[in-house]
Design a protein around this motif. Structure first.
Motif, mmCIF file in Angstrom:
data_model
loop_
_atom_site.group_PDB
_atom_site.id
_atom_site.type_symbol
_atom_site.label_atom_id
_atom_site.label_comp_id
_atom_site.label_asym_id
_atom_site.label_seq_id
_atom_site.Cartn_x
_atom_site.Cartn_y
_atom_site.Cartn_z
ATOM 1 N N ARG A 59 -33.899 -21.851 35.822
ATOM 2 C CA ARG A 59 -32.473 -22.131 35.970
ATOM 3 C C ARG A 59 -31.818 -21.091 36.868
ATOM 4 O O ARG A 59 -32.313 -19.980 37.005
ATOM 5 C CB ARG A 59 -31.793 -22.116 34.599
ATOM 6 C CG ARG A 59 -32.374 -23.120 33.617
ATOM 7 C CD ARG A 59 -31.808 -22.952 32.242
ATOM 8 N NE ARG A 59 -32.281 -21.670 31.693
ATOM 9 C CZ ARG A 59 -31.816 -21.119 30.596
ATOM 10 N NH1 ARG A 59 -30.855 -21.699 29.916
ATOM 11 N NH2 ARG A 59 -32.290 -19.984 30.167
ATOM 12 N N ASP A 60 -30.705 -21.498 37.479
ATOM 13 C CA ASP A 60 -29.976 -20.504 38.268
ATOM 14 C C ASP A 60 -29.089 -19.675 37.338
ATOM 15 O O ASP A 60 -28.942 -19.964 36.152
ATOM 16 C CB ASP A 60 -29.165 -21.157 39.395
ATOM 17 C CG ASP A 60 -28.039 -22.056 38.903
ATOM 18 O OD1 ASP A 60 -27.884 -22.200 37.681
ATOM 19 O OD2 ASP A 60 -27.308 -22.591 39.748
ATOM 20 N N SER A 61 -28.510 -18.608 37.870
ATOM 21 C CA SER A 61 -27.772 -17.648 37.042
ATOM 22 C C SER A 61 -26.576 -18.290 36.344
ATOM 23 O O SER A 61 -26.273 -17.954 35.194
ATOM 24 C CB SER A 61 -27.325 -16.456 37.881
ATOM 25 O OG SER A 61 -26.485 -16.884 38.935
ATOM 26 N N ASP A 62 -25.887 -19.216 37.005
ATOM 27 C CA ASP A 62 -24.728 -19.867 36.381
ATOM 28 C C ASP A 62 -25.133 -20.672 35.155
ATOM 29 O O ASP A 62 -24.426 -20.671 34.137
ATOM 30 C CB ASP A 62 -24.008 -20.768 37.390
ATOM 31 C CG ASP A 62 -23.311 -19.970 38.488
ATOM 32 O OD1 ASP A 62 -22.889 -18.824 38.188
ATOM 33 O OD2 ASP A 62 -23.202 -20.482 39.617
ATOM 34 N N GLU A 63 -26.257 -21.358 35.227
ATOM 35 C CA GLU A 63 -26.730 -22.132 34.078
ATOM 36 C C GLU A 63 -27.101 -21.215 32.908
ATOM 37 O O GLU A 63 -26.784 -21.509 31.751
ATOM 38 C CB GLU A 63 -27.946 -22.980 34.458
ATOM 39 C CG GLU A 63 -27.624 -24.136 35.388
ATOM 40 C CD GLU A 63 -28.876 -24.865 35.824
ATOM 41 O OE1 GLU A 63 -28.850 -26.113 35.787
ATOM 42 O OE2 GLU A 63 -29.859 -24.203 36.194
ATOM 43 N N ILE A 64 -27.738 -20.105 33.201
ATOM 44 C CA ILE A 64 -28.116 -19.158 32.150
ATOM 45 C C ILE A 64 -26.870 -18.578 31.488
ATOM 46 O O ILE A 64 -26.774 -18.494 30.258
ATOM 47 C CB ILE A 64 -29.003 -18.038 32.723
ATOM 48 C CG1 ILE A 64 -30.337 -18.619 33.201
ATOM 49 C CG2 ILE A 64 -29.253 -16.954 31.673
ATOM 50 C CD1 ILE A 64 -31.197 -17.634 33.968
#
Length: 81
Positions: A59-64
């Motif tokens: 996942r990208d950082s925003d999703e995390i």
């Protein structure tokens, strides 16, 4: 195995005890202590770098960040003892 740390007075007591031991026994003690020093902290399991690593996630950082924020629980209920 856990290590024991001795203060100076304890070490002095051991040294005083060893003064009365015969030369052959003193040499055996020295050999045993030397071997224990050589065996300490050699195994790869004691390597500090084995305790951490890079975060692996697709996942990208925003999703995390969104997952972390959404999993937070706001519970202000105080339990009585």
């Amino acid at each position: 195995m856990a290590s024991i740390t001795l203060n100076n007075s304890s070490l002095k007591r051991y040294i005083d005890l060893f003064k009365n031991i015969d030369l052959k026994s003193k040499k055996k003690i020295i050999v045993g202590l030397t071997e224990s020093i050589n065996e300490t902290n050699i195994s790869p399991s004691n390597n500090l770098s084995s305790l951490f690593g890079a975060w692996e996630d697709n996942r990208d950082s925003d999703e995390i960040i969104n997952d972390i924020k959404s999993s937070r629980v706001n519970n202000r209920d105080i339990e009585k003892f």
